[in-house]
Design an enzyme around this catalytic site. Structure first.
Site, mmCIF file in Angstrom:
data_model
loop_
_atom_site.group_PDB
_atom_site.id
_atom_site.type_symbol
_atom_site.label_atom_id
_atom_site.label_comp_id
_atom_site.label_asym_id
_atom_site.label_seq_id
_atom_site.Cartn_x
_atom_site.Cartn_y
_atom_site.Cartn_z
ATOM 1 N N THR A 11 5.542 -53.960 47.878
ATOM 2 C CA THR A 11 4.558 -54.964 48.281
ATOM 3 C C THR A 11 3.914 -54.553 49.600
ATOM 4 O O THR A 11 4.501 -53.818 50.385
ATOM 5 C CB THR A 11 5.188 -56.358 48.403
ATOM 6 O OG1 THR A 11 6.081 -56.388 49.527
ATOM 7 C CG2 THR A 11 5.936 -56.728 47.139
ATOM 8 N N TYR A 49 6.766 -65.089 63.676
ATOM 9 C CA TYR A 49 7.133 -63.777 63.140
ATOM 10 C C TYR A 49 8.609 -63.489 63.394
ATOM 11 O O TYR A 49 9.352 -63.087 62.491
ATOM 12 C CB TYR A 49 6.249 -62.706 63.793
ATOM 13 C CG TYR A 49 6.501 -61.296 63.326
ATOM 14 C CD1 TYR A 49 5.915 -60.812 62.161
ATOM 15 C CD2 TYR A 49 7.311 -60.430 64.068
ATOM 16 C CE1 TYR A 49 6.118 -59.511 61.740
ATOM 17 C CE2 TYR A 49 7.526 -59.129 63.656
ATOM 18 C CZ TYR A 49 6.931 -58.667 62.482
ATOM 19 O OH TYR A 49 7.143 -57.371 62.074
#
Length: 262
Positions: A13, A156
């Site tokens: 991905t 994040y």
């Protein structure tokens, strides 16, 4: 050295650029067929065609937003049509910039879906394919920020920490089926995202984006430089191989000395 990857089917991905593209290319160079998943259809298909021609393997570009259920379903279906996955590289992701006090719920949810739920859904969908083939490998690309956070990107940091813990739990659950799960925590890697940000930050001060990045490297990494995506890919390819057969449920830091603890 024969890494035992010829004829394997690898799903990557974020596979059309940066670390993901370098990993896909590295696996293809070892004879693996690759499925490149990315949001941009044209780029994914173009890079897949280039890799197929360069390495004599099968390569498929799949347009999919893996932060969505529809996107992960599309990737799972594509892997099945390719003969079933042997390898899954959960690499899709991006940095953030916010404060905890000001970031809305929607931003937290978007990063959770991209960094964590994409890996959960793809693992759920591709583990049965690996099981049917007698085993496999799942690598989750987290970040040094999972344990050594950068202050400007708390979302994040938090979601990458969750991805690291997910890796550990999944590893325990599927090793009995011959599926090895590990996590990689890169440090500074010279991806297009880093270059784009550096150019934006230096646009009003002369445009020395390379000098800016060198300053970042000197501040954070003992090696005093960024890694190339290809350097990172070498480590991923090794972990996918038969040579890493005893590597299970671990987190590997590939960070040029950036980690400051033991």
């Amino acid at each position: 050295m024969d890494l035992g990857l010829k004829g394997k089917v690898a799903v990557v991905t974020g596979g059309s650029v940066g670390i993901g593209l370098a990993v896909a290319e590295g696996l293809a160079a070892e004879g693996a067929d690759v499925v490149l998943a990315a949001r941009g259809k044209e780029r994914a298909e173009a890079e897949a065609a280039r890799i197929a021609a360069a390495h004599g393997v099968r390569a498929l570009g799949v347009a999919a937003d893996v932060a969505t259920l529809a996107g992960t379903d599309a990737v799972i279906a594509a892997a099945g049509e390719f003969g079933g996955a042997d390898i899954l590289i959960n690499n899709a992701g991006t940095g953030s910039n916010e404060t905890i006090m000001q970031a809305p719920d929607e931003k937290w949810q978007a990063y959770w879906d991209l960094h964590v739920m994409a890996a959960v859904r793809l693992s759920r969908g591709l583990v049965p394919q690996m099981r049917a083939k007698g085993g496999g490998v799942i690598l989750n690309n987290a970040s040094i920020c999972a344990v050594q956070p950068l202050s400007y990107e708390p979302i994040y940091n938090v979601t990458k920490a969750a991805l690291m813990m997910f890796s550990k739990n999944l590893a325990t659950e599927v090793i009995g089926e011959g599926i090895r799960v590990n996590c990689v925590n890169p440090g500074l890697v010279l991806t297009p995202d880093w270059m784009k940000t550096a150019k934006q930050l230096t646009a009003d001060t002369g445009g020395d984006w390379e000098g800016h990045l060198q300053g970042v490297a000197e501040e954070y990494a003992d090696i005093k430089r960024f890694a190339s995506p290809e350097e990172m890919a070498h480590f991923f390819v090794f972990l996918c191989s038969d040579k890493a057969s005893y590597s299970v449920g671990s987190t590997y830091f590939v960070d040029g000395g950036m980690l400051k603890t033991v």
